[in-house]
Design a protein around this motif. Structure first.
Motif, PDB file in Angstrom:
ATOM      1  N   PHE A 171       0.836  -1.360  -0.120  1.00 43.05           N
ATOM      2  CA  PHE A 171       0.044   0.111  -0.011  1.00 43.05           C
ATOM      3  C   PHE A 171       0.951   1.308   0.278  1.00 43.05           C
ATOM      4  O   PHE A 171       0.688   2.216  -0.786  1.00 43.05           O
ATOM      5  CB  PHE A 171      -0.982  -0.050   1.110  1.00 43.05           C
ATOM      6  N   ILE A 172       1.788   1.170   0.946  1.00 39.85           N
ATOM      7  CA  ILE A 172       2.627   2.474   1.077  1.00 39.85           C
ATOM      8  C   ILE A 172       3.445   2.822  -0.320  1.00 39.85           C
ATOM      9  O   ILE A 172       3.664   4.086  -0.810  1.00 39.85           O
ATOM     10  CB  ILE A 172       3.489   2.444   2.190  1.00 39.85           C
ATOM     11  N   PHE A 173       4.161   2.005  -0.617  1.00 37.72           N
ATOM     12  CA  PHE A 173       5.030   2.189  -1.588  1.00 37.72           C
ATOM     13  C   PHE A 173       4.363   2.338  -2.917  1.00 37.72           C
ATOM     14  O   PHE A 173       4.764   2.982  -3.923  1.00 37.72           O
ATOM     15  CB  PHE A 173       6.297   1.169  -1.843  1.00 37.72           C
ATOM     16  N   ILE A 174       3.070   1.640  -3.251  1.00 37.39           N
ATOM     17  CA  ILE A 174       2.224   1.896  -4.358  1.00 37.39           C
ATOM     18  C   ILE A 174       1.739   3.286  -4.364  1.00 37.39           C
ATOM     19  O   ILE A 174       1.810   4.163  -5.194  1.00 37.39           O
ATOM     20  CB  ILE A 174       1.205   0.883  -4.578  1.00 37.39           C
ATOM     21  N   GLY A 175       1.354   3.776  -3.201  1.00 37.19           N
ATOM     22  CA  GLY A 175       0.705   5.150  -2.735  1.00 37.19           C
ATOM     23  C   GLY A 175       1.728   6.099  -3.202  1.00 37.19           C
ATOM     24  O   GLY A 175       1.366   7.039  -3.775  1.00 37.19           O
ATOM     25  N   ALA A 176       3.174   5.776  -2.655  1.00 39.16           N
ATOM     26  CA  ALA A 176       4.210   6.793  -2.910  1.00 39.16           C
ATOM     27  C   ALA A 176       4.321   7.146  -4.260  1.00 39.16           C
ATOM     28  O   ALA A 176       4.660   8.229  -4.628  1.00 39.16           O
ATOM     29  CB  ALA A 176       5.371   6.321  -1.922  1.00 39.16           C
ATOM     30  N   ALA A 177       4.252   5.961  -5.129  1.00 36.37           N
ATOM     31  CA  ALA A 177       4.548   6.160  -6.697  1.00 36.37           C
ATOM     32  C   ALA A 177       3.370   6.920  -7.236  1.00 36.37           C
ATOM     33  O   ALA A 177       3.522   7.546  -8.029  1.00 36.37           O
ATOM     34  CB  ALA A 177       4.633   4.701  -7.032  1.00 36.37           C
ATOM     35  N   LEU A 178       2.224   6.693  -6.862  1.00 34.89           N
ATOM     36  CA  LEU A 178       1.334   7.584  -7.297  1.00 34.89           C
ATOM     37  C   LEU A 178       1.332   8.739  -7.005  1.00 34.89           C
ATOM     38  O   LEU A 178       0.997   9.877  -7.838  1.00 34.89           O
ATOM     39  CB  LEU A 178      -0.059   6.766  -6.846  1.00 34.89           C
ATOM     40  N   ILE A 179       1.711   9.274  -5.843  1.00 39.62           N
ATOM     41  CA  ILE A 179       1.663  10.591  -5.459  1.00 39.62           C
ATOM     42  C   ILE A 179       2.746  11.252  -6.043  1.00 39.62           C
ATOM     43  O   ILE A 179       2.599  12.403  -6.581  1.00 39.62           O
ATOM     44  CB  ILE A 179       1.955  10.659  -3.724  1.00 39.62           C
ATOM     45  N   ALA A 180       3.826  10.622  -6.268  1.00 43.50           N
ATOM     46  CA  ALA A 180       5.191  11.316  -7.137  1.00 43.50           C
ATOM     47  C   ALA A 180       4.728  11.602  -8.500  1.00 43.50           C
ATOM     48  O   ALA A 180       5.067  12.568  -9.064  1.00 43.50           O
ATOM     49  CB  ALA A 180       6.154  10.333  -7.102  1.00 43.50           C
ATOM     50  N   LYS A 181       3.756  10.686  -9.200  1.00 39.29           N
ATOM     51  CA  LYS A 181       3.348  10.913 -10.420  1.00 39.29           C
ATOM     52  C   LYS A 181       1.951  11.687 -10.747  1.00 39.29           C
ATOM     53  O   LYS A 181       1.992  12.706 -11.776  1.00 39.29           O
ATOM     54  CB  LYS A 181       3.045   9.389 -10.996  1.00 39.29           C
ATOM     55  N   PHE A 182       1.149  11.633  -9.780  1.00 41.23           N
ATOM     56  CA  PHE A 182      -0.054  12.345  -9.717  1.00 41.23           C
ATOM     57  C   PHE A 182      -0.375  13.145  -8.576  1.00 41.23           C
ATOM     58  O   PHE A 182      -0.925  12.489  -7.444  1.00 41.23           O
ATOM     59  CB  PHE A 182      -1.341  11.483 -10.069  1.00 41.23           C
TER      60      PHE A 182
END
Length: 366
Positions: A171-182
């Motif tokens: 959850f955390i690292f997928i969420g971080a990747a999404l935040i960085a992109k969007f």
């Protein structure tokens, strides 16, 4: 293209990633070791965990969490291998750290970075630990509804926590990747947390019930597994006449995992409101989860006394969501992580003190 400059940039990026993985790997190794010790010390026999054992383990996990704060306070720059001001500025910008750097003073800027990083970690830890208390209310309800004998609580919770660590990592690292992109996802998280907080306040006095026979997880598992009708000691699986069954205890474990998944939808965005560094989100999250098991046994018999806690948690979620929505304005006004920590601790302290000063009136039969 200046190939030499490109090579230096790529080399630095590779070194930073290697350093992060080394730091992160060391943390995971520590967690695995502690879980192994925990399992070895308390899972040799199926006995109910005493209040004294729970208090000791709670103190141990809180102490480790505080010691990790000290580690980040002294060596926090080692996480991303920050060697110069340019790297520090890049990391600060990437993770939206709310600090003002001093271009002419790398040492002072690094000190501010370490101080803020440690503060973000401990604030995230407090938020997650507080939200975990709400999880305890549901866990008590699950164990009671399924009729789980108290001596098996520990086993279910330990394996539940191991599953939760894996799920939180994803959850955390997928969420971080999404935040960085969007970047706009942060505003979505903010609206979601405000809505969740309002709904928690509206339904704070609702009596929660769980029907074991009609629970979604039980129905789903029953379609794909043969379920044994009764508990078989502390076993998750049972073989009879050559046929393998899952026991009701395994169903309880699945329900616990599903419940944690639902809670993660609230808690992880809440910590992203405190820090955007996925490693700090993970560290604070995992330390809180590891302390959840011992806290469960510490509070299981007195959790009902903190009847204003849900009210406090609802205000906490609304505050965190609003902070996420108003991040740019708050930053311009000089609102720091220290201010967030003070408000969060104050909300929790007020809800606990109010619960003790104004105990809930027991219902009497007319």
């Amino acid at each position: 293209m200046d190939w030499s400059n490109w090579y230096v940039i790529q080399l630095n990026a590779t070194n930073n990633m290697s350093h992060e993985l080394l730091f992160f790997g060391g943390f995971l190794l520590f967690i695995v070791l502690m879980l192994a010790i925990d399992l070895g010390l308390f899972s040799k026999s199926n006995k109910a965990v005493s209040f004294t054992q729970a208090a000791i383990m709670s103190a141990v996990w809180v102490t480790f969490a505080l010691l990790f704060y000290v580690v980040l306070r002294i060596w926090g720059h080692e996480l991303h291998d920050i060697q110069d001001f340019a790297q520090l500025a890049e990391v600060t910008k990437k993770h939206l750290h709310n600090i003002r750097l001093i271009p002419d003073d790398f040492a002072a800027s690094l000190e501010r970075y370490r101080q803020n990083l440690a503060l973000e970690y401990i604030t995230g830890y407090v938020v997650e630990y507080a939200l975990s208390v709400d999880n305890i209310f549901v866990m008590v309800l699950i164990f009671t509804s399924f009729g789980v004998p108290p001596q098996y609580y520990h086993k279910v919770l330990v394996w539940g926590i191991i599953g939760a660590i894996v799920l939180r990592f994803l959850f955390i690292f997928i969420g971080a990747a999404l935040i960085a992109k969007f970047g706009w996802i942060l505003y979505l998280f903010g609206f979601f947390l405000v809505y969740t907080g309002i709904m928690m306040f509206v339904h704070r006095n609702d009596e929660e019930e769980i029907d074991p026979q009609n629970h979604k997880v039980v129905k789903f598992a029953s379609k794909y597994f043969s379920v044994y009708p009764t508990f078989v000691g502390g076993r998750f699986f049972h073989v009879e006449n050559g046929k393998k069954y899952v026991t009701p205890l395994f169903l309880v474990l699945l329900v616990i995992e599903f419940t944690d998944l639902i809670f993660a939808v609230d808690s992880i965005p809440a910590i992203f409101a405190v820090t955007k560094d996925p490693y700090i989100v993970f560290f604070s999250n995992i330390f809180a989860i590891l302390g959840l098991r011992s806290m469960f046994f510490l509070l299981v018999n007195i959790i009902h006394k903190f009847h204003y806690l849900k009210t406090g948690l609802s205000f906490l979620l609304v505050f965190i969501g609003a902070k996420m929505l108003l991040h740019d304005w708050l930053h311009a006004w000089g609102f720091t992580t220290s201010h967030s920590l003070i408000i969060i601790v104050s909300i929790l302290a007020i809800s606990v003190v109010a619960s003790l000063l104004f105990p809930k009136q027991e219902k009497t039969n007319a």
